[in-house]
Design an enzyme around this catalytic site. Structure first.
Site, PDB file in Angstrom:
ATOM      1  N   GLU A 116       0.838  -1.196   0.000  1.00 11.44           N
ATOM      2  CA  GLU A 116       0.000   0.000   0.000  1.00 11.44           C
ATOM      3  C   GLU A 116       0.874   1.248   0.000  1.00 11.44           C
ATOM      4  O   GLU A 116       2.099   1.174   0.137  1.00 11.44           O
ATOM      5  CB  GLU A 116      -0.943  -0.022   1.214  1.00 11.44           C
ATOM      6  CG  GLU A 116      -1.875  -1.229   1.197  1.00 11.44           C
ATOM      7  CD  GLU A 116      -2.842  -1.252   2.362  1.00 11.44           C
ATOM      8  OE1 GLU A 116      -2.880  -0.268   3.130  1.00 11.44           O
ATOM      9  OE2 GLU A 116      -3.552  -2.250   2.516  1.00 11.44           O
ATOM     10  N   HIS A 243      -8.913   9.454   3.666  1.00  9.07           N
ATOM     11  CA  HIS A 243      -8.623   8.401   2.691  1.00  9.07           C
ATOM     12  C   HIS A 243      -8.877   8.965   1.297  1.00  9.07           C
ATOM     13  O   HIS A 243      -9.921   9.565   1.053  1.00  9.07           O
ATOM     14  CB  HIS A 243      -9.497   7.167   2.931  1.00  9.07           C
ATOM     15  CG  HIS A 243      -8.956   5.943   2.263  1.00  9.07           C
ATOM     16  ND1 HIS A 243      -9.010   5.775   0.894  1.00  9.07           N
ATOM     17  CD2 HIS A 243      -8.327   4.851   2.748  1.00  9.07           C
ATOM     18  CE1 HIS A 243      -8.436   4.620   0.586  1.00  9.07           C
ATOM     19  NE2 HIS A 243      -8.016   4.038   1.693  1.00  9.07           N
ATOM     20  N   ARG A 290      -0.890   8.765   1.918  1.00 12.78           N
ATOM     21  CA  ARG A 290      -2.293   9.164   1.784  1.00 12.78           C
ATOM     22  C   ARG A 290      -2.498  10.673   1.802  1.00 12.78           C
ATOM     23  O   ARG A 290      -3.357  11.197   1.097  1.00 12.78           O
ATOM     24  CB  ARG A 290      -3.118   8.523   2.911  1.00 12.78           C
ATOM     25  CG  ARG A 290      -3.311   7.042   2.721  1.00 12.78           C
ATOM     26  CD  ARG A 290      -4.083   6.431   3.863  1.00 12.78           C
ATOM     27  NE  ARG A 290      -4.309   5.015   3.609  1.00 12.78           N
ATOM     28  CZ  ARG A 290      -4.891   4.204   4.479  1.00 12.78           C
ATOM     29  NH1 ARG A 290      -5.287   4.661   5.652  1.00 12.78           N
ATOM     30  NH2 ARG A 290      -5.071   2.929   4.183  1.00 12.78           N
ATOM     31  N   HIS A 351     -10.997   9.510   7.403  1.00  6.97           N
ATOM     32  CA  HIS A 351     -10.759   8.072   7.514  1.00  6.97           C
ATOM     33  C   HIS A 351     -10.156   7.667   8.844  1.00  6.97           C
ATOM     34  O   HIS A 351     -10.600   6.697   9.453  1.00  6.97           O
ATOM     35  CB  HIS A 351      -9.836   7.639   6.370  1.00  6.97           C
ATOM     36  CG  HIS A 351      -9.518   6.181   6.342  1.00  6.97           C
ATOM     37  ND1 HIS A 351     -10.499   5.218   6.221  1.00  6.97           N
ATOM     38  CD2 HIS A 351      -8.339   5.513   6.412  1.00  6.97           C
ATOM     39  CE1 HIS A 351      -9.933   4.020   6.208  1.00  6.97           C
ATOM     40  NE2 HIS A 351      -8.625   4.167   6.343  1.00  6.97           N
ATOM     41  N   ARG A 386      -0.572   8.504   9.505  1.00  8.16           N
ATOM     42  CA  ARG A 386      -0.460   7.053   9.678  1.00  8.16           C
ATOM     43  C   ARG A 386      -0.008   6.366   8.401  1.00  8.16           C
ATOM     44  O   ARG A 386      -0.545   6.621   7.326  1.00  8.16           O
ATOM     45  CB  ARG A 386      -1.809   6.485  10.103  1.00  8.16           C
ATOM     46  CG  ARG A 386      -1.842   4.968  10.233  1.00  8.16           C
ATOM     47  CD  ARG A 386      -3.246   4.487  10.533  1.00  8.16           C
ATOM     48  NE  ARG A 386      -4.127   4.717   9.407  1.00  8.16           N
ATOM     49  CZ  ARG A 386      -4.820   3.757   8.782  1.00  8.16           C
ATOM     50  NH1 ARG A 386      -4.696   2.510   9.152  1.00  8.16           N
ATOM     51  NH2 ARG A 386      -5.617   4.057   7.781  1.00  8.16           N
TER      52      ARG A 386
END
Length: 524
Positions: A116, A243, A290, A351, A386
């Protein structure tokens, strides 16, 4: 009145894994879990991507995972917390497997590892695209077989109990104790006093402070609101991770998450007229972290006046895609979209909260005998942003560390029993559970719209100042309703959302530099 040794608030991976460990190490100890919905509803359930954990030591390493996490956190991670989570992660992951959670494997029997955004190696273990649901299933099965754990569904925590609630007790605001909580039994409409030696907050995030979120309806910042009113230290609330790719909808509320792993699989982001754009923002393109991808999408939408951008999966290996993402594919089909033929409309949505209740490396908050684990906390792992799929790992590791420390404290048995015995019942003078939702819904929508318009992906000094004024207006209205002794879970959720909004706004104003998920266009 209910008396328990350990009170766990929340039934996601944090709360359940913690409860199981304490129960197994101290079989005579009574653990009570309260959850405001049914036992399965939690943020854990909706975690699609998986668990970021080093299992392939030939191609990956602890050092690589640590560096990826620090890079995503943009210089604000607590390195010690990062090293603890990464290095203890594989042991905690094996425990979850031993408890029955199943993860996808390759043809040769090794874990099928996904990649990811922000990761330099494939290290995300997963169960198709419903990893959180699978972990939740396994943990609940263990809880059901553990006799000293009681799980109370549809029980909503109104307030934590500290010295504030004990008449005539002098207390030091810097050394408060937690003695349990006042809990509304939603079905009987009765407020119960649950006293405990140890209380764990495992209440998840606060996504519904915004109008669009990938979080379930229960994510209303309850743990943070409760802890804030109890005078616990709360930090890093300005770092809200959006997100990049939630399935676009005309309706506000919970949006369906299209996992970051889909971009890791090769999907591309395009404008509505089919032009790629991520190359303009980061050399990693779709695999950038992100915050970068979310701001890129937000900027493209504002430049072009579009309501969404598109995710292109049309050229991907269809057979392998369906093996990895069957749930995502079916959800898009339900919306009339074929991922192999159509461009999928996506939009950023709130998110994950990177800050929260400040805790030490054992999960202890600044209030004595109150622990906190999971998304409602600031452990120092995430810093300003994160790294994808680090959250379930954090829950496992800190759930374990909090459980070990709890066992130590329970064995020492040095608690203020004199004060626990003095905790009064809830003062229900004229209390009634309100059925009138119109005003509450109106105020909640006003709060969500204000936060989405003024305190979202890109902020400014002027927007934050206006948001502060609007929040104070809503706060005063909610306070007046609460004074009327009309109580309900919805009112309590709104109280918590208002507290969360205030914390986000104030801590955004205090932040004087752009880092990670925080971006104020007036700062350099």
């Amino acid at each position: 009145m209910l008396v328990t040794d350990v009170l766990v608030i929340g039934s996601g991976i944090s709360g359940l894994s913690y409860a199981i460990k304490v129960a197994q190490k101290l079989p005579e100890t009574q653990i009570t879990i309260v959850t405001k919905a049914d036992d399965e509803e939690s943020n854990t359930k909706y975690a699609q991507g998986g668990v970021a954990v080093v299992t392939d030591f030939e191609n990956d390493s602890f050092q690589k995972h640590i560096e990826d996490t620090l890079r995503a956190g943009d210089g604000l991670c607590n390195r010690e917390a990062v090293e603890i989570v990464v290095k203890e992660g594989p042991i905690r992951f094996r425990e979850i497997v031993e408890w029955g959670a199943q993860f996808d494997k390759s043809d040769v029997g090794t874990y099928d590892l996904g990649r990811e955004g922000g990761h330099t190696e494939n290290r995300v273990v997963h169960h198709k695209d419903i990893t959180g649901y699978e972990i939740e299933r396994a943990l609940l099965a263990v809880v059901e077989k553990t006799p000293n754990i009681e799980l109370l569904t549809h029980h909503y925590v109104i307030d934590l109990i500290t010295e504030h609630h004990i008449d005539g007790e002098e207390f030091d605001r810097d050394k408060l104790n937690c003695f349990g909580a006042y809990v509304l039994d939603v079905k009987s409409e009765e407020i119960k006093r649950i006293t405990s030696k140890i209380t764990l907050m495992a209440t998840g995030g606060c996504g519904h402070v915004y109008k669009n979120t990938t979080n379930p309806e229960i994510a209303t910042g309850d743990g943070i609101g409760l802890a804030h009113r109890a005078k616990a230290k709360i930090s890093n609330m300005e770092f809200i991770q959006f997100h990049p790719t939630a399935l676009y909808s005309h309706i506000s509320g919970q949006l369906f998450l299209i996992s970051e792993a889909v971009r890791g699989f090769g999907a591309k982001l395009l404008t509505r007229d089919g032009k790629p754009f991520m190359h303009k923002y980061d050399e990693r393109e779709e695999l950038a972290s992100r915050d970068i991808v979310a701001r890129a999408i937000d900027n493209e939408m504002k430049l072009r006046g579009d309501d969404y951008v598109c995710l292109d999966c049309r050229n991907l290996d269809q057979e392998k895609f369906l093996e990895h993402f069957p749930n995502i594919y079916e959800k898009c089909k339900e919306e009339g979209l074929d991922m192999f033929k159509d461009l999928i409309p996506v939009v950023p949505a709130s998110h994950y909260l990177c800050g929260g209740i400040e805790v030490d490396l054992d999960g202890q908050s600044t209030i004595q005998n109150m622990f906190a684990v999971g998304e409602c906390t600031n452990t120092g792992l995430h810093g300003a942003n994160r790294l994808a799929s680090n959250s379930l790992l954090e829950a496992m590791v800190f759930g374990h560390r909090a459980a070990i420390k709890t066992v130590e404290l329970l064995k020492e048995n040095i608690f203020r029993f004199d004060l626990i015995d003095l905790v009064p019942e809830w003062k229900d003078e004229g209390l009634s559970v309100t059925k009138e939702m119109v005003l509450l819904n109106y105020l909640k929508k006003q709060l969500q719209i204000m936060m989405s318009d003024l305190v979202s992906i890109v902020r400014s000094n002027e927007r934050l100042e206006l948001a502060k004024v609007r929040e104070e207006e809503i706060y005063r209205s909610v306070k007046e309703i609460y004074k009327m002794n009309l109580l309900s879970p919805q009112l309590s959720e709104l109280r918590n959302l208002v507290s969360v909004a205030w914390l986000i706004i104030i801590q955004s104003q205090e932040r004087k530099e752009n880092r990670g998920a925080f971006f104020n266009k007036d700062l350099k």
